[in-house]
Design a protein around this motif. Structure first.
Motif, PDB file in Angstrom:
ATOM      1  N   HIS A  19       0.859  -1.181   0.000  1.00 40.70           N
ATOM      2  CA  HIS A  19       0.000   0.000   0.000  1.00 40.70           C
ATOM      3  C   HIS A  19       0.895   1.231   0.000  1.00 40.70           C
ATOM      4  O   HIS A  19       1.938   1.239   0.667  1.00 40.70           O
ATOM      5  CB  HIS A  19      -0.907   0.001   1.232  1.00 40.70           C
ATOM      6  N   PRO A  20       0.539   2.286  -0.737  1.00 45.24           N
ATOM      7  CA  PRO A  20       1.413   3.470  -0.795  1.00 45.24           C
ATOM      8  C   PRO A  20       1.602   4.164   0.544  1.00 45.24           C
ATOM      9  O   PRO A  20       2.548   4.930   0.704  1.00 45.24           O
ATOM     10  CB  PRO A  20       0.698   4.390  -1.799  1.00 45.24           C
ATOM     11  N   LEU A  21       0.733   3.886   1.524  1.00 47.72           N
ATOM     12  CA  LEU A  21       0.859   4.540   2.830  1.00 47.72           C
ATOM     13  C   LEU A  21       2.035   4.027   3.644  1.00 47.72           C
ATOM     14  O   LEU A  21       2.694   4.780   4.356  1.00 47.72           O
ATOM     15  CB  LEU A  21      -0.434   4.338   3.631  1.00 47.72           C
ATOM     16  N   ILE A  22       2.335   2.718   3.538  1.00 49.86           N
ATOM     17  CA  ILE A  22       3.299   2.146   4.465  1.00 49.86           C
ATOM     18  C   ILE A  22       4.080   1.017   3.790  1.00 49.86           C
ATOM     19  O   ILE A  22       3.532   0.266   2.987  1.00 49.86           O
ATOM     20  CB  ILE A  22       2.563   1.625   5.723  1.00 49.86           C
ATOM     21  N   SER A  23       5.358   0.932   4.098  1.00 50.67           N
ATOM     22  CA  SER A  23       6.213  -0.100   3.523  1.00 50.67           C
ATOM     23  C   SER A  23       6.561  -1.124   4.598  1.00 50.67           C
ATOM     24  O   SER A  23       6.647  -0.777   5.782  1.00 50.67           O
ATOM     25  CB  SER A  23       7.511   0.509   2.976  1.00 50.67           C
ATOM     26  N   PRO A  24       6.780  -2.374   4.221  1.00 48.83           N
ATOM     27  CA  PRO A  24       7.099  -3.396   5.220  1.00 48.83           C
ATOM     28  C   PRO A  24       8.478  -3.182   5.839  1.00 48.83           C
ATOM     29  O   PRO A  24       9.361  -2.567   5.245  1.00 48.83           O
ATOM     30  CB  PRO A  24       7.054  -4.697   4.412  1.00 48.83           C
ATOM     31  N   TYR A  25       8.633  -3.715   7.034  1.00 52.20           N
ATOM     32  CA  TYR A  25       9.932  -3.697   7.708  1.00 52.20           C
ATOM     33  C   TYR A  25      10.951  -4.411   6.817  1.00 52.20           C
ATOM     34  O   TYR A  25      10.636  -5.447   6.231  1.00 52.20           O
ATOM     35  CB  TYR A  25       9.795  -4.412   9.050  1.00 52.20           C
ATOM     36  N   PRO A  26      12.168  -3.873   6.696  1.00 53.27           N
ATOM     37  CA  PRO A  26      13.182  -4.512   5.837  1.00 53.27           C
ATOM     38  C   PRO A  26      13.397  -5.972   6.195  1.00 53.27           C
ATOM     39  O   PRO A  26      13.500  -6.341   7.370  1.00 53.27           O
ATOM     40  CB  PRO A  26      14.439  -3.690   6.119  1.00 53.27           C
ATOM     41  N   GLY A  27      13.407  -6.803   5.178  1.00 51.68           N
ATOM     42  CA  GLY A  27      13.576  -8.228   5.374  1.00 51.68           C
ATOM     43  C   GLY A  27      12.275  -8.987   5.478  1.00 51.68           C
ATOM     44  O   GLY A  27      12.277 -10.220   5.553  1.00 51.68           O
ATOM     45  N   SER A  28      11.136  -8.249   5.512  1.00 48.09           N
ATOM     46  CA  SER A  28       9.830  -8.903   5.551  1.00 48.09           C
ATOM     47  C   SER A  28       9.412  -9.308   4.144  1.00 48.09           C
ATOM     48  O   SER A  28       9.882  -8.753   3.152  1.00 48.09           O
ATOM     49  CB  SER A  28       8.782  -7.959   6.147  1.00 48.09           C
ATOM     50  N   ASP A  29       8.497 -10.246   4.078  1.00 46.31           N
ATOM     51  CA  ASP A  29       8.037 -10.727   2.777  1.00 46.31           C
ATOM     52  C   ASP A  29       6.543 -11.016   2.859  1.00 46.31           C
ATOM     53  O   ASP A  29       6.079 -11.613   3.837  1.00 46.31           O
ATOM     54  CB  ASP A  29       8.792 -11.990   2.377  1.00 46.31           C
ATOM     55  N   GLY A  30       5.785 -10.574   1.847  1.00 47.15           N
ATOM     56  CA  GLY A  30       4.357 -10.852   1.867  1.00 47.15           C
ATOM     57  C   GLY A  30       3.594  -9.946   0.930  1.00 47.15           C
ATOM     58  O   GLY A  30       4.127  -9.433  -0.049  1.00 47.15           O
ATOM     59  N   GLY A  31       2.335  -9.736   1.218  1.00 45.39           N
ATOM     60  CA  GLY A  31       1.442  -8.934   0.394  1.00 45.39           C
ATOM     61  C   GLY A  31       0.047  -9.008   0.971  1.00 45.39           C
ATOM     62  O   GLY A  31      -0.130  -9.223   2.169  1.00 45.39           O
ATOM     63  N   ASP A  70       5.708 -11.732   6.596  1.00 51.00           N
ATOM     64  CA  ASP A  70       6.515 -12.580   7.474  1.00 51.00           C
ATOM     65  C   ASP A  70       7.638 -11.741   8.072  1.00 51.00           C
ATOM     66  O   ASP A  70       8.310 -10.985   7.361  1.00 51.00           O
ATOM     67  CB  ASP A  70       7.112 -13.748   6.681  1.00 51.00           C
ATOM     68  N   ASN A  71       7.840 -11.879   9.380  1.00 51.34           N
ATOM     69  CA  ASN A  71       8.883 -11.110  10.054  1.00 51.34           C
ATOM     70  C   ASN A  71      10.256 -11.727   9.836  1.00 51.34           C
ATOM     71  O   ASN A  71      10.386 -12.953   9.758  1.00 51.34           O
ATOM     72  CB  ASN A  71       8.625 -11.059  11.562  1.00 51.34           C
ATOM     73  N   ALA A 130      -1.808 -11.746  13.100  1.00 50.60           N
ATOM     74  CA  ALA A 130      -0.523 -11.585  13.778  1.00 50.60           C
ATOM     75  C   ALA A 130      -0.592 -11.695  15.296  1.00 50.60           C
ATOM     76  O   ALA A 130       0.410 -12.017  15.931  1.00 50.60           O
ATOM     77  CB  ALA A 130       0.097 -10.237  13.397  1.00 50.60           C
ATOM     78  N   ILE A 131      -1.741 -11.419  15.906  1.00 49.28           N
ATOM     79  CA  ILE A 131      -1.821 -11.440  17.369  1.00 49.28           C
ATOM     80  C   ILE A 131      -1.964 -12.900  17.811  1.00 49.28           C
ATOM     81  O   ILE A 131      -3.067 -13.421  17.959  1.00 49.28           O
ATOM     82  CB  ILE A 131      -2.992 -10.584  17.877  1.00 49.28           C
ATOM     83  N   ARG A 165       4.935 -13.054  16.702  1.00 44.29           N
ATOM     84  CA  ARG A 165       6.256 -13.670  16.619  1.00 44.29           C
ATOM     85  C   ARG A 165       6.668 -13.967  15.190  1.00 44.29           C
ATOM     86  O   ARG A 165       7.849 -13.851  14.830  1.00 44.29           O
ATOM     87  CB  ARG A 165       6.286 -14.979  17.432  1.00 44.29           C
ATOM     88  N   HIS A 166       5.734 -14.339  14.346  1.00 44.56           N
ATOM     89  CA  HIS A 166       6.107 -14.767  13.002  1.00 44.56           C
ATOM     90  C   HIS A 166       5.724 -13.782  11.903  1.00 44.56           C
ATOM     91  O   HIS A 166       6.245 -13.878  10.794  1.00 44.56           O
ATOM     92  CB  HIS A 166       5.480 -16.126  12.701  1.00 44.56           C
ATOM     93  N   GLY A 167       4.800 -12.859  12.186  1.00 48.62           N
ATOM     94  CA  GLY A 167       4.346 -11.990  11.121  1.00 48.62           C
ATOM     95  C   GLY A 167       3.737 -10.693  11.614  1.00 48.62           C
ATOM     96  O   GLY A 167       3.492 -10.498  12.804  1.00 48.62           O
ATOM     97  N   THR A 168       3.477  -9.806  10.644  1.00 50.39           N
ATOM     98  CA  THR A 168       2.883  -8.495  10.901  1.00 50.39           C
ATOM     99  C   THR A 168       1.645  -8.326  10.039  1.00 50.39           C
ATOM    100  O   THR A 168       1.695  -8.525   8.819  1.00 50.39           O
ATOM    101  CB  THR A 168       3.879  -7.362  10.589  1.00 50.39           C
ATOM    102  N   SER A 169       0.530  -7.981  10.671  1.00 51.18           N
ATOM    103  CA  SER A 169      -0.710  -7.672   9.958  1.00 51.18           C
ATOM    104  C   SER A 169      -0.908  -6.161   9.935  1.00 51.18           C
ATOM    105  O   SER A 169      -0.759  -5.493  10.966  1.00 51.18           O
ATOM    106  CB  SER A 169      -1.913  -8.314  10.658  1.00 51.18           C
ATOM    107  N   ILE A 170      -1.246  -5.631   8.774  1.00 46.30           N
ATOM    108  CA  ILE A 170      -1.547  -4.203   8.638  1.00 46.30           C
ATOM    109  C   ILE A 170      -2.859  -4.077   7.875  1.00 46.30           C
ATOM    110  O   ILE A 170      -2.955  -4.513   6.726  1.00 46.30           O
ATOM    111  CB  ILE A 170      -0.440  -3.446   7.887  1.00 46.30           C
ATOM    112  N   ASP A 171      -3.871  -3.512   8.511  1.00 42.12           N
ATOM    113  CA  ASP A 171      -5.166  -3.268   7.881  1.00 42.12           C
ATOM    114  C   ASP A 171      -5.368  -1.761   7.748  1.00 42.12           C
ATOM    115  O   ASP A 171      -5.207  -1.017   8.734  1.00 42.12           O
ATOM    116  CB  ASP A 171      -6.307  -3.862   8.706  1.00 42.12           C
ATOM    117  N   ILE A 172      -5.716  -1.315   6.560  1.00 44.81           N
ATOM    118  CA  ILE A 172      -5.942   0.108   6.290  1.00 44.81           C
ATOM    119  C   ILE A 172      -7.342   0.265   5.709  1.00 44.81           C
ATOM    120  O   ILE A 172      -7.694  -0.404   4.740  1.00 44.81           O
ATOM    121  CB  ILE A 172      -4.899   0.654   5.292  1.00 44.81           C
ATOM    122  N   VAL A 173      -8.143   1.125   6.312  1.00 49.24           N
ATOM    123  CA  VAL A 173      -9.504   1.385   5.840  1.00 49.24           C
ATOM    124  C   VAL A 173      -9.619   2.867   5.513  1.00 49.24           C
ATOM    125  O   VAL A 173      -9.541   3.715   6.403  1.00 49.24           O
ATOM    126  CB  VAL A 173     -10.566   0.981   6.875  1.00 49.24           C
TER     127      VAL A 173
END
Length: 304
Positions: free
Chosen positions: A31-43, A80-81, A132-133, A160-168
């Motif tokens: 999403h143009p608002l936020i980029s993943p932490y370096p080294g993370s992988d996903g979509g 994925d973290n 992620a929680i 521990r294993h991943g990051t969830s980001i929800d944007i509305v």
């Protein structure tokens, strides 16, 4: 370091138009608002318009997440973290960057006993499928960012294993940006005997005045200074969510917080101000829709 996490953090959000039905989702890499932490992988995926259960707390007695329904363009991301980074390190980087961009927190939690309990870590997934929680050191925050007078809600969870980001992205107006002046307040009092004071903002489900309330408080102070013979009722209002007794107490506590701020921070004579709360008993709009409920959550002043 933060600037490498968030791509400029400029809100190039596209506010969804009014749509009456949910539309099909599309796969996205980010999403143009936020980029993943370096080294993370996903979509993830995006929906042009749909309902979303915004998690704004946790009910430990019921062992379930507290949610609020909102609608708009939804983007759901999961990354994925990196194995060598802790939940706290990843979450702190996201959070500091969002705060720098003007993120206004609704609720945040950290770990078992704050977000969930050890036996109810699936509560977030049950509420809105946030993945992620899921561990004892999970972190979560939800809040808003402004874009051209509108609100974008952002919920971020790091486990521990991943990051969830929800944007509305919504069509809801950010009423915290409404310009307010002593002259406008005086005009309302002169015409109607009462006037809504936009820009008085409180922490979620609380009587704590947020720092963004300063312009509205300054306008109230200016009004009282310009009219030394004026005395006011400060009247708190809520929507109809929750019990009548609770909302009556909350509305009066919020009115009292405004009164206290004017007395302690601006030196207004206490005898000129009286705080009252009427809860949901004098709605300004319907309570059926979120837009209507937002209008009903307000503070008014009434000339005494």
């Amino acid at each position: 370091m933060i600037r490498t996490i968030i791509s400029c953090l400029t809100l190039t959000l596209i506010i969804a138009g009014t749509v009456t039905a949910a539309l099909a989702q599309e796969e996205v890499s980010g999403h143009p608002l936020i980029s993943p932490y370096p080294g993370s992988d996903g979509g993830g995926e995006t929906w042009r318009y749909d309902a979303y259960a915004l998690i704004t707390g946790f009910d430990f007695d019921a062992r379930q997440a507290v949610t609020e329904r909102i609608e708009g363009r939804i983007t759901r991301l999961y990354f994925d973290n990196p194995d060598e980074r802790s939940e706290l390190e990843i979450f702190t980087n996201y959070r500091e960057a969002l705060d720098e961009a003007g993120f206004r927190e609704i609720w945040a939690c950290a770990g078992d006993g704050s977000c969930t309990t050890s036996s109810s870590r699936n509560a977030f997934y049950q509420a809105n499928e946030m993945r992620a929680i899921n561990g004892p050191n999970s972190h979560y925050a939800v809040g808003t960012l402004s874009f051209e007078g509108h609100l974008a809600y952002i919920a971020i969870g790091v486990g521990r294993h991943g990051t969830s980001i929800d944007i509305v992205e919504t069509d809801e107006m950010d009423r915290g940006l409404v310009a307010i002046s002593a002259e406008a307040l005086a005009g309302g009092l002169d015409a109607e005997g009462h006037v809504r004071v936009d820009g008085l903002l409180f922490a979620h489900d609380s009587d704590e005045l947020l720092a963004e309330s300063a312009p509205a408080l300054t306008a109230l102070n200016d009004l009282l200074v310009q009219r030394p013979g004026l005395s006011l009722y400060i009247v708190g209002h809520t929507d109809m969510t929750g019990s009548l007794a609770y909302n009556l107490r909350l509305s009066e506590r919020r009115a009292a917080s405004v009164r206290t701020a004017l007395i302690e921070d601006y030196g207004i004579d206490p005898d000129r101000l009286e705080a009252r709360g009427v809860g949901p008993l004098a709605p300004d709009a319907t309570n059926v829709s979120e837009d209507g409920r937002a209008l009903n959550r307000r503070v008014e002043i009434v000339a005494r």
